[in-house]
Motif scaffolding. Structure first.
Motif, PDB file in Angstrom:
ATOM      1  N   ALA A   1      52.690  27.774  49.031  1.00  0.00           N
ATOM      2  CA  ALA A   1      53.479  26.793  48.818  1.00  0.00           C
ATOM      3  C   ALA A   1      53.317  27.071  47.124  1.00  0.00           C
ATOM      4  O   ALA A   1      52.127  27.293  46.512  1.00  0.00           O
ATOM      5  CB  ALA A   1      52.857  25.600  49.106  1.00  0.00           C
TER       6      ALA A   1
ATOM      7  N   SER B   1      51.024  32.561  54.489  1.00  0.00           N
ATOM      8  CA  SER B   1      51.678  31.056  54.001  1.00  0.00           C
ATOM      9  C   SER B   1      51.596  30.870  52.563  1.00  0.00           C
ATOM     10  O   SER B   1      50.677  31.605  52.039  1.00  0.00           O
ATOM     11  CB  SER B   1      51.041  29.818  54.893  1.00  0.00           C
TER      12      SER B   1
ATOM     13  N   GLY C   1      50.621  27.996  42.355  1.00  0.00           N
ATOM     14  CA  GLY C   1      50.528  27.351  43.906  1.00  0.00           C
ATOM     15  C   GLY C   1      49.474  28.174  44.604  1.00  0.00           C
ATOM     16  O   GLY C   1      48.541  28.374  44.018  1.00  0.00           O
TER      17      GLY C   1
ATOM     18  N   ARG D   1      58.755  26.385  46.586  1.00  0.00           N
ATOM     19  CA  ARG D   1      59.083  27.109  47.807  1.00  0.00           C
ATOM     20  C   ARG D   1      57.844  26.832  48.889  1.00  0.00           C
ATOM     21  O   ARG D   1      56.726  26.673  48.384  1.00  0.00           O
ATOM     22  CB  ARG D   1      58.751  28.734  47.329  1.00  0.00           C
ATOM     23  N   HIS D   2      58.082  26.656  50.061  1.00  0.00           N
ATOM     24  CA  HIS D   2      57.065  26.570  51.044  1.00  0.00           C
ATOM     25  C   HIS D   2      57.311  27.428  52.233  1.00  0.00           C
ATOM     26  O   HIS D   2      58.384  27.336  52.860  1.00  0.00           O
ATOM     27  CB  HIS D   2      57.015  24.922  51.401  1.00  0.00           C
TER      28      HIS D   2
END
Length: 423
Positions: free
Chosen positions: A373, A371, A399, A356-357
């Motif tokens: 990642a 945000s 992450g 997932r980003h």
């Protein structure tokens, strides 16, 4: 990455946690499958109902903590971790061979742990629990499997008036960067009507879908506005459009769809209009959301299923009181691999990889717009026991999260037990 502080519409948090299966997008894949193999599709819908329940426990830790601005802009707290357990449930029942009705909802209980005490409420944790709205939908075949009509209603069984602690918890638990199940709070009454048109062309099945979602007014933060008049939130309506296709590439099957969501204006209102009416104090025009989904199912005899998928969503900028807000656009990318390998006649091994980003939104410095990642691994089993399908699983993720120049490591663990039955 530097983020500017600014107004964050409540709609953005609420819409991210909205778990509706929208006819304009969700039915495209189902309709495409029906065109490719109508007999198989009817076999899953006609004459049999299904019921499912799937308790899930989740835990996420945010390194040494992430600074979260106070809800009332009087300071900040440091969020250390979040945990939540959920109990989603669904019921699908066919009436004859043309109409199917489904009902879905979830109950959740979540807790956010702070590094220190929040001086405003005197607690080091935020708690939020409750039932979501119930979602009722009926689907009918108007012309074979080529024209489908859907009608849906959102039953306002969830809590919409949150106190200060609960809304602080919601801002964390509903943050897309954490990847938790949607918290069980209310979105108010609503309704949806949609139409799907499907046909086969050139060896490929195609489906075009559109729906209109009507949302009602509710009071989301009446309990936290001590000394202030209670507010009403009037979320804008939404139009959902999708185009999808499904076909064979050699011995493999591919599905691809594109979609867009278009919104009318959201309004936040307080008493003050003539005759005791509510007067708007803020109007937010959410920008369109553009999406694309791709799946490739590998044809192999060693697996019951081996598939790759990629899903991307781009949220365009929104407007506040007619002015475009800088830093309010963002992209959300999910990709992964899923495999189902037989271990015996009634037992399968489930495995999955997820990536997932998310760019987040630069408009403020909260976890709701952070945000992230991350990558994750899921392992589980699927076993048929009489009329039941039982699927226990474990998932881990690693992450990072950046809420505005402050990047911390993210680690998470979850486990669940999905149980389905046909009757």
């Amino acid at each position: 990455m530097t983020r500017a502080s600014g107004y964050q519409p409540l709609a953005r948090v609420r819409r991210r946690m909205n778990s509706h299966i929208l006819p304009g997008a969700g039915l495209v894949v189902a309709c495409v499958v029906a065109v490719v193999n109508p007999l198989e599709a009817q076999g899953t819908l006609v004459g049999r109902g299904t019921a499912s329940v799937g308790p899930v426990a989740e835990w996420v830790r945010l390194g040494d903590g992430v600074v979260q601005p106070d809800l009332m802009s009087s300071g900040s707290v440091k969020v250390e971790s979040a945990r939540q357990w959920s109990l989603p449930f669904a019921l699908i029942y066919p009436f004859g061979d043309r109409v199917t009705v489904d009902l879905a909802g979830t109950y959740t209980s979540g807790q956010v742990t702070l590094k220190d005490t929040d001086a405003a409420i005197g607690k080091s944790t935020y708690d939020l629990q409750g039932l979501s709205d119930l979602r009722l939908r009926a689907t009918t075949h108007l012309v074979g499997d080529n024209v489908l009509l859907t009608l849906g209603a959102t039953l306002p069984t969830g809590t919409t008036e949150l106190d200060r602690e609960e809304l602080n918890a919601l801002r964390v638990l509903a943050a897309p960067a954490l990847g938790l199940q949607a918290p069980g709070v209310g979105l108010g009454a609503g309704g949806t009507a949609g139409l799907v048109l499907a046909r086969q062309m050139g060896g490929w099945a195609w489906a075009l879908a559109g729906s209109y979602e009507l949302r009602g007014t509710y009071s989301p933060i009446a309990a936290i506005t001590a000394g202030l008049p209670a507010t009403d939130y009037d979320p804008g309506d939404a139009v959902h459009l999708s185009l999808g296709t499904d076909g064979l590439i050699g011995q493999h099957a591919m599905t691809f769809s594109v979609s867009t969501d278009i919104f009318t204006k959201d309004e936040l209102k307080v008493p003050g209009g003539s005759g005791g009416n509510m007067s708007p104090i803020a109007a937010v025009q959410m920008g369109p959301v553009l999406g694309a989904d791709w799946q490739l199912h590998i044809g192999t005899t060693k697996f019951r299923e081996l598939s790759f998928h990629v899903s991307d969503r781009y949220r365009t900028k929104y407007e506040l009181n007619g002015a475009e807000v800088d830093g309010s656009s963002g992209n959300y990318l999910d990709a992964g691999l899923r495999s189902v390998r037989p271990l015996g006649r009634n037992t399968d091994l489930l495995a999955g990889l997820q990536f997932r980003h998310q760019t987040g939104l630069d408009v403020d410095q909260t976890l709701a717009t952070a945000s992230s990642a991350s990558g994750g691994l899921t392992l589980g089993l699927s076993r048929v026991v009489g009329v039941l399908i039982v699927q226990p699983y474990l998932r881990g993720q690693l992450g990072s999260v950046d809420s505005g120049g402050e990047r911390v490591n993210l680690s998470g663990f979850s486990g669940g037990l999905a149980i389905g039955a046909r009757f």
